[in-house]
Design an enzyme around this catalytic site. Structure first.
Site, short mmCIF file in Angstrom:
data_model
loop_
_atom_site.label_atom_id
_atom_site.label_comp_id
_atom_site.label_asym_id
_atom_site.label_seq_id
_atom_site.Cartn_x
_atom_site.Cartn_y
_atom_site.Cartn_z
N GLY A 1 0.82 -1.20 0.00
CA GLY A 1 0.00 0.00 0.00
C GLY A 1 0.86 1.26 0.00
N CYS B 1 5.58 -5.28 1.71
CA CYS B 1 5.68 -3.83 1.47
C CYS B 1 5.11 -3.04 2.66
CB CYS B 1 5.01 -3.48 0.13
SG CYS B 1 5.36 -1.81 -0.45
N GLN C 1 5.97 -3.11 6.77
CA GLN C 1 6.21 -1.97 7.65
C GLN C 1 5.22 -1.95 8.81
OE1 GLN C 1 5.87 1.09 4.70
NE2 GLN C 1 7.76 0.48 3.65
N HIS D 1 8.52 -7.15 -3.55
CA HIS D 1 7.26 -7.68 -4.08
C HIS D 1 7.49 -9.05 -4.72
CE1 HIS D 1 4.29 -4.31 -3.80
NE2 HIS D 1 5.41 -3.67 -3.48
N GLU E 1 5.35 -11.12 -5.85
CA GLU E 1 4.32 -11.55 -6.81
C GLU E 1 4.73 -11.33 -8.27
OE1 GLU E 1 3.75 -7.21 -6.65
OE2 GLU E 1 4.16 -8.74 -5.14
#
Length: 381
Positions: free
Chosen positions: A243, A273, A277, A357, A359
């Site tokens: 996000g 991501c 955090q 990431h 994916e």
């Protein structure tokens, strides 16, 4: 050929101006400017919710050459505020193309500028940090430069800004579409082994596809979901999505919920991501704003525990401060570009997260194993 008159202008807050040819929507927008070094995947980048509040400079010049198509969207519409490219997009040439990039941007209200010296712009970002900018596209070429610079200076920036609430889903939904594979395309998950609740801070579709492909029955909940909302679905595992924005701001409401999950359950938990955090903050670490962040599909990340180096996709302007990790939290991955933290896990529980990431939309597939690791942790539990 004579140089055409400029129809777009990018104004930096320090007064630096870049002129070029506008395409996509007309008008004006303000944002933080970043650069992305990926050589492909411009459509996935523009539709990545993590780019909310940002204009993306593409360092690779061939942007737009394969057009756009509905299958490559990572969310319903572009989320990035605009794009900057070196060369104006040419007519697309790809069998999957359903629309030209410029037409797609125009229909979705996103401004773009071509003909810009992106090398010079990228150097400026690296040297001085991600600047605040105003981007204007006017077919008549008339710009109020003073107003543009003032608009750039008036942009509040991303520090302290909770953008997850602007890109999260409005209500819960189920996801069963799996990763694309030749020749079938996207198949449906019909033999799921585990119920997973995914908290949507700006989730990319291919992350959800990877969860489904790993054998998960996925229920997506909004970023504001409470502990009771999550547990009402009787999950076997929890996923925290990517996000945009300042993790400390989103953490005002997200961190207490994650702490409840950690304190009251032993469920496996996986974050990516912003989700990484959020987990870091919930465990007691701090997050910091980076100079220009990491944005690209060619970032080397080292798995400290195995010694393996993975080439990864990245998109983040904040990072977990590895110096603030508390006892019982292990650093698992680091960036080989600058040594910044790229992964953590709890020493005694199946709770882990990564900054990059896995994916691979866009980017390499080196880190797909993380979804299998999450599924294996639920198998073990």
């Amino acid at each position: 050929m004579p140089t055409p008159a400029p129809t777009a202008c990018l104004a930096l807050a320090d007064g630096t101006l870049f002129y070029g040819q506008g395409f996509g929507a007309t008008g004006q927008t303000t944002a933080e400017l970043c650069f992305n070094t990926a050589m492909s995947g411009y459509q996935e980048i523009m539709t990545d919710p993590s780019y909310a509040g940002q204009i993306v400079t593409f360092t690779f010049p061939h942007v737009g050459n394969v057009g756009v198509n509905p299958e490559d969207d990572e969310t319903q519409d572009p989320v990035a505020a605009g794009m900057v490219v070196k060369w104006m997009p040419t007519q697309s040439s790809n069998w999957r193309a359903a629309q030209e990039l410029g037409d797609w941007l125009a229909a979705r209200g996103r401004i773009a500028i071509g003909g810009v010296d992106t090398r010079r712009l990228t150097r400026a970002i690296r040297q001085s940090g991600a600047p605040h900018v105003a981007l204007a596209h006017s077919p008549d070429g008339n710009f109020d430069i003073a107003a543009l610079v003032a608009a750039a200076r008036g942009f509040p920036g991303l520090t302290g800004l909770d953008l997850a609430k602007t890109v999260t889903c409005a209500q819960s939904y189920r996801w069963d579409e799996m990763r694309w594979a030749w020749p079938e395309g996207h198949q449906r998950q019909t033999e799921a082994r585990h119920k997973v609740v995914a908290i949507d801070y700006g989730a990319k579709r291919n992350i959800l596809r990877c969860l489904a492909s790993a054998g998960c029955e996925v229920t997506v909940l909004p970023a504001s979901a409470t502990y009771d909302d999550v547990m009402a679905h009787d999950p076997a595992g929890i996923f925290l999505s990517n996000g945009p924005g300042d993790p400390a701001a989103t953490g005002e409401y997200a961190v207490p919920m994650i702490r409840d999950l950690l304190d009251k359950t032993q469920l496996p938990l996986f974050g990516i991501c912003l989700g990484h955090q959020m987990l870091g903050l919930a465990l007691g670490a701090r997050t910091i704003k980076m100079n220009h962040g990491h944005h690209g599909a060619n970032h080397p990340v080292k798995d400290i525990e195995t010694g393996k180096v993975e080439i990864t996709s990245m998109n983040h302007g904040f990072a977990v401060d590895s110096q603030s990790l508390p006892s019982g939290v292990v650093e698992t991955h680091v960036s080989l570009f600058d040594g910044s933290n790229c992964g953590i896990r709890m020493a005694d529980r199946p709770v882990f997260s990564v900054q990059h990431h896995p994916e691979a939309s866009p980017g390499p597939q080196d880190s797909f194993y993380l979804f299998e690791r999450f599924a294996a942790s639920m198998d073990a539990a």
